[in-house]
Motif scaffolding. Structure first.
Motif, PDB file in Angstrom:
ATOM      1  N   PRO A 119       0.490  -1.124  -0.030  1.00 20.97           N
ATOM      2  CA  PRO A 119       0.053  -0.264  -0.681  1.00 20.97           C
ATOM      3  C   PRO A 119       0.908   1.447   0.126  1.00 20.97           C
ATOM      4  O   PRO A 119       0.277   2.499  -0.414  1.00 20.97           O
ATOM      5  CB  PRO A 119      -0.451  -0.621   1.594  1.00 20.97           C
ATOM      6  N   ALA A 120       2.077   1.080   0.439  1.00 19.60           N
ATOM      7  CA  ALA A 120       3.222   2.544   0.585  1.00 19.60           C
ATOM      8  C   ALA A 120       3.181   2.850  -1.031  1.00 19.60           C
ATOM      9  O   ALA A 120       3.484   3.957  -1.191  1.00 19.60           O
ATOM     10  CB  ALA A 120       4.383   1.972   1.465  1.00 19.60           C
ATOM     11  N   GLN A 121       3.486   1.761  -1.809  1.00 19.71           N
ATOM     12  CA  GLN A 121       3.846   2.002  -3.393  1.00 19.71           C
ATOM     13  C   GLN A 121       2.456   2.537  -3.967  1.00 19.71           C
ATOM     14  O   GLN A 121       3.138   2.891  -5.221  1.00 19.71           O
ATOM     15  CB  GLN A 121       4.643   1.738  -4.351  1.00 19.71           C
ATOM     16  N   LYS A 122       1.252   1.901  -3.231  1.00 16.22           N
ATOM     17  CA  LYS A 122      -0.306   2.429  -4.386  1.00 16.22           C
ATOM     18  C   LYS A 122      -0.216   3.976  -3.983  1.00 16.22           C
ATOM     19  O   LYS A 122      -1.142   4.367  -4.691  1.00 16.22           O
ATOM     20  CB  LYS A 122      -0.731   1.496  -4.649  1.00 16.22           C
ATOM     21  N   HIS A 123       0.086   4.704  -2.796  1.00 19.68           N
ATOM     22  CA  HIS A 123      -0.795   5.569  -3.171  1.00 19.68           C
ATOM     23  C   HIS A 123      -0.237   6.656  -3.499  1.00 19.68           C
ATOM     24  O   HIS A 123      -1.662   7.054  -4.455  1.00 19.68           O
ATOM     25  CB  HIS A 123      -0.817   6.125  -1.346  1.00 19.68           C
ATOM     26  N   VAL A 124       0.753   7.703  -2.539  1.00 28.21           N
ATOM     27  CA  VAL A 124       0.415   9.281  -3.385  1.00 28.21           C
ATOM     28  C   VAL A 124       1.799   9.086  -4.502  1.00 28.21           C
ATOM     29  O   VAL A 124       1.973  10.519  -5.347  1.00 28.21           O
ATOM     30  CB  VAL A 124       0.705  10.489  -2.247  1.00 28.21           C
ATOM     31  N   ALA A 125       2.875   8.276  -3.062  1.00 31.18           N
ATOM     32  CA  ALA A 125       3.999   7.874  -4.258  1.00 31.18           C
ATOM     33  C   ALA A 125       4.318   8.072  -5.823  1.00 31.18           C
ATOM     34  O   ALA A 125       4.694   8.935  -6.643  1.00 31.18           O
ATOM     35  CB  ALA A 125       4.640   6.940  -3.723  1.00 31.18           C
ATOM     36  N   PRO A 126       3.622   7.661  -6.679  1.00 33.55           N
ATOM     37  CA  PRO A 126       3.027   7.881  -8.334  1.00 33.55           C
ATOM     38  C   PRO A 126       3.206   9.079  -8.483  1.00 33.55           C
ATOM     39  O   PRO A 126       3.629   9.399  -9.375  1.00 33.55           O
ATOM     40  CB  PRO A 126       1.963   6.686  -8.370  1.00 33.55           C
ATOM     41  N   TYR A 127       2.118   9.929  -8.101  1.00 34.61           N
ATOM     42  CA  TYR A 127       1.848  11.035  -8.140  1.00 34.61           C
ATOM     43  C   TYR A 127       3.077  12.308  -8.427  1.00 34.61           C
ATOM     44  O   TYR A 127       3.195  12.683  -9.543  1.00 34.61           O
ATOM     45  CB  TYR A 127       0.930  11.431  -7.575  1.00 34.61           C
ATOM     46  N   TYR A 128       3.721  11.699  -7.767  1.00 37.35           N
ATOM     47  CA  TYR A 128       5.102  12.797  -7.762  1.00 37.35           C
ATOM     48  C   TYR A 128       6.891  11.789  -8.795  1.00 37.35           C
ATOM     49  O   TYR A 128       6.837  12.390  -9.183  1.00 37.35           O
ATOM     50  CB  TYR A 128       6.142  12.133  -5.884  1.00 37.35           C
TER      51      TYR A 128
ATOM     52  N   PRO B  59      16.944   4.489  -7.491  1.00 40.60           N
ATOM     53  CA  PRO B  59      17.219   5.480  -6.891  1.00 40.60           C
ATOM     54  C   PRO B  59      15.970   6.814  -7.732  1.00 40.60           C
ATOM     55  O   PRO B  59      15.858   6.487  -8.664  1.00 40.60           O
ATOM     56  CB  PRO B  59      18.250   6.383  -6.577  1.00 40.60           C
ATOM     57  N   PRO B  60      15.053   7.527  -6.775  1.00 38.49           N
ATOM     58  CA  PRO B  60      13.808   8.471  -7.676  1.00 38.49           C
ATOM     59  C   PRO B  60      14.768   9.764  -7.657  1.00 38.49           C
ATOM     60  O   PRO B  60      14.448  10.599  -7.725  1.00 38.49           O
ATOM     61  CB  PRO B  60      13.559   8.141  -6.144  1.00 38.49           C
ATOM     62  N   ILE B  61      15.427   9.721  -9.008  1.00 43.59           N
ATOM     63  CA  ILE B  61      16.088  10.497  -9.790  1.00 43.59           C
ATOM     64  C   ILE B  61      15.722  10.630 -11.373  1.00 43.59           C
ATOM     65  O   ILE B  61      16.343   9.796 -11.750  1.00 43.59           O
ATOM     66  CB  ILE B  61      17.847  10.351  -9.339  1.00 43.59           C
ATOM     67  N   ILE B  62      15.037  10.970 -11.314  1.00 41.49           N
ATOM     68  CA  ILE B  62      13.791  11.056 -13.180  1.00 41.49           C
ATOM     69  C   ILE B  62      15.656  10.521 -14.079  1.00 41.49           C
ATOM     70  O   ILE B  62      16.308  11.659 -13.984  1.00 41.49           O
ATOM     71  CB  ILE B  62      13.294  12.066 -13.193  1.00 41.49           C
ATOM     72  N   THR B  63      15.180   9.672 -15.085  1.00 39.45           N
ATOM     73  CA  THR B  63      16.357   9.005 -15.677  1.00 39.45           C
ATOM     74  C   THR B  63      15.643   8.031 -16.968  1.00 39.45           C
ATOM     75  O   THR B  63      15.214   7.413 -16.893  1.00 39.45           O
ATOM     76  CB  THR B  63      17.372   8.139 -15.417  1.00 39.45           C
ATOM     77  N   LYS B  64      16.237   8.674 -18.270  1.00 40.97           N
ATOM     78  CA  LYS B  64      15.268   8.340 -20.082  1.00 40.97           C
ATOM     79  C   LYS B  64      15.640   6.487 -19.188  1.00 40.97           C
ATOM     80  O   LYS B  64      16.942   6.688 -19.261  1.00 40.97           O
ATOM     81  CB  LYS B  64      16.012   8.735 -20.754  1.00 40.97           C
ATOM     82  N   GLY B  65      14.528   5.968 -19.355  1.00 31.75           N
ATOM     83  CA  GLY B  65      14.984   4.555 -19.875  1.00 31.75           C
ATOM     84  C   GLY B  65      14.588   3.756 -18.259  1.00 31.75           C
ATOM     85  O   GLY B  65      15.056   2.602 -18.091  1.00 31.75           O
ATOM     86  N   ILE B  66      14.107   4.090 -17.155  1.00 35.74           N
ATOM     87  CA  ILE B  66      14.155   3.285 -16.287  1.00 35.74           C
ATOM     88  C   ILE B  66      12.470   4.037 -15.933  1.00 35.74           C
ATOM     89  O   ILE B  66      11.976   4.977 -16.000  1.00 35.74           O
ATOM     90  CB  ILE B  66      15.385   4.189 -14.877  1.00 35.74           C
ATOM     91  N   TYR B  69      10.810   3.182  -9.686  1.00 35.37           N
ATOM     92  CA  TYR B  69      11.296   4.150  -8.606  1.00 35.37           C
ATOM     93  C   TYR B  69      11.436   3.558  -7.594  1.00 35.37           C
ATOM     94  O   TYR B  69      10.408   3.141  -7.287  1.00 35.37           O
ATOM     95  CB  TYR B  69      11.138   5.375  -8.833  1.00 35.37           C
ATOM     96  N   SER B  70      12.035   3.600  -6.004  1.00 31.27           N
ATOM     97  CA  SER B  70      11.974   3.966  -5.141  1.00 31.27           C
ATOM     98  C   SER B  70      10.814   4.746  -4.673  1.00 31.27           C
ATOM     99  O   SER B  70      11.036   5.828  -5.012  1.00 31.27           O
ATOM    100  CB  SER B  70      12.959   3.202  -3.985  1.00 31.27           C
ATOM    101  N   ASN B  71      10.120   4.820  -3.118  1.00 32.79           N
ATOM    102  CA  ASN B  71       9.354   5.442  -3.181  1.00 32.79           C
ATOM    103  C   ASN B  71      10.084   6.269  -2.319  1.00 32.79           C
ATOM    104  O   ASN B  71      10.633   6.690  -1.175  1.00 32.79           O
ATOM    105  CB  ASN B  71       8.532   5.101  -1.384  1.00 32.79           C
ATOM    106  N   PRO B  72       9.881   8.084  -3.542  1.00 34.08           N
ATOM    107  CA  PRO B  72      10.489   9.095  -2.115  1.00 34.08           C
ATOM    108  C   PRO B  72       9.938   9.637  -1.255  1.00 34.08           C
ATOM    109  O   PRO B  72      11.203  10.159  -0.420  1.00 34.08           O
ATOM    110  CB  PRO B  72      10.658   9.953  -3.798  1.00 34.08           C
TER     111      PRO B  72
END
Lengths: 191, 118
Positions: A119-128, B59-66, B69-72
């Protein structure tokens, strides 16, 4: 597979270091072990993809904290922890065992480590992750959230550090100047 | 086996948390108590970062082709927590220095003896 091996090895090292810190009584050795502990946790953060957290922990946790603790034992001239007599030795152990068991029971329902469906990966994280570059132009999402979306929170953090710096100065700054003039002051470099 | 590997991070975080807690409640030396608090803190950081990790993520740094990402968000929280943690550590250590000046010791038992408390 290899990252799981690294993960488990580093975590085991962390646990061993923590046990050593609890058992050793020489304060200098404890502080050095704490520096090692902080660096191990920073390495652990790199393994878990949290690079910003890792370099903050390496610089601030392992660096500044260790220096502050060394300054404290230099000022208090206490090198060894005295073994306390007359304390009930089994009571703290019983308390932590009980608390630990309850917490481990609580983890049984947590989604497994690295689960993309948690659930932690599905909530607001994709927005950011999707919107931070079009909205702020900063490729590093952590920076974008810290300085742009949550800029006021970071300003509040600055106030917290400022308050702590002032409090440290009030506690030992003036007093030390009166009692021992001209001495190098260790506790003030965080302000 | 999968269950153990999947929860090992959390269990070590709890073990470290309890090691820090034990140091705080069982040791009388004030510097050691503060180190115990710091261990407790790091364990909470580990718990949060463990939850932010995504298998195969970058790591949550936007890069082409990836794509993954981990949850920032936990990273941002913990970044703030580390800095505030150092501020509180500095304050605690300053208090220890003041206590040493006032009582001549940083052992809790001796401070209680001088105050005739406990």
């Amino acid at each position: 597979m290899i990252d799981i091996v690294i993960d488990i090895t580093l975590l085991t090292f962390l646990a061993i270091t923590a046990v050593a810190i609890v058992r050793i009584t020489n304060l200098f050795a404890i502080i050095m072990l704490f520096g090692i502990f902080s660096f191990l946790s920073a390495t652990m953060f790199v393994v878990m993809d949290a690079v910003d957290v890792a370099f903050t922990e390496a610089a601030v946790g392992a660096g500044i904290s260790t220096v502050l603790m060394l300054a404290t034992i230099a000022l208090t001239k206490d090198q060894n922890e005295k073994q306390s007599v007359g304390r009930i030795s089994w009571l703290p152990l019983a308390v932590v065992t009980l608390t630990g068991t309850a917490l481990v029971y609580g983890t049984l329902d947590i989604p497994a480590f690295g689960d993309p469906e948690a659930p932690a990966q599905k909530h607001v994280a994709p927005y950011y992750i999707e919107r931070s570059v079009p909205e702020t132009g900063v490729p590093n999402i952590v920076t974008a959230v810290l300085a742009s979306y949550r800029g006021f929170d970071t300003l509040g953090e600055v106030f917290v550090i400022f308050t702590a710096g002032i409090a440290v100065l009030l506690l030992i700054g003036d007093k030390r100047r009166k009692s021992t003039p001209g001495r190098n002051e260790g506790g003030e470099n965080d302000a | 086996m999968d269950f153990i590997i999947g929860h090992y991070n959390y269990w070590i975080a709890i073990f470290l948390m309890m090691a820090g807690f034990y140091t705080v409640i069982s040791r009388g030396n004030l510097v050691k108590k503060i180190i115990g608090l710091n261990i407790f803190q790091v364990s909470v950081f580990l718990l949060y970062i463990s939850m932010s990790t995504v298998k195969g993520g970058a790591p949550p740094i936007i890069t082409k082709g990836i794509e993954i990402y981990s949850n920032p968000l936990p990273h941002v929280l913990i970044l703030t927590a580390i800095v505030v943690g150092v501020a509180t550590t500095a304050l605690g250590l300053a208090l220890v220095v003041r206590i040493k000046e006032a009582y001549g010791t940083i052992e809790e038992d001796e401070i209680h003896r001088q105050d005739h408390s406990l």
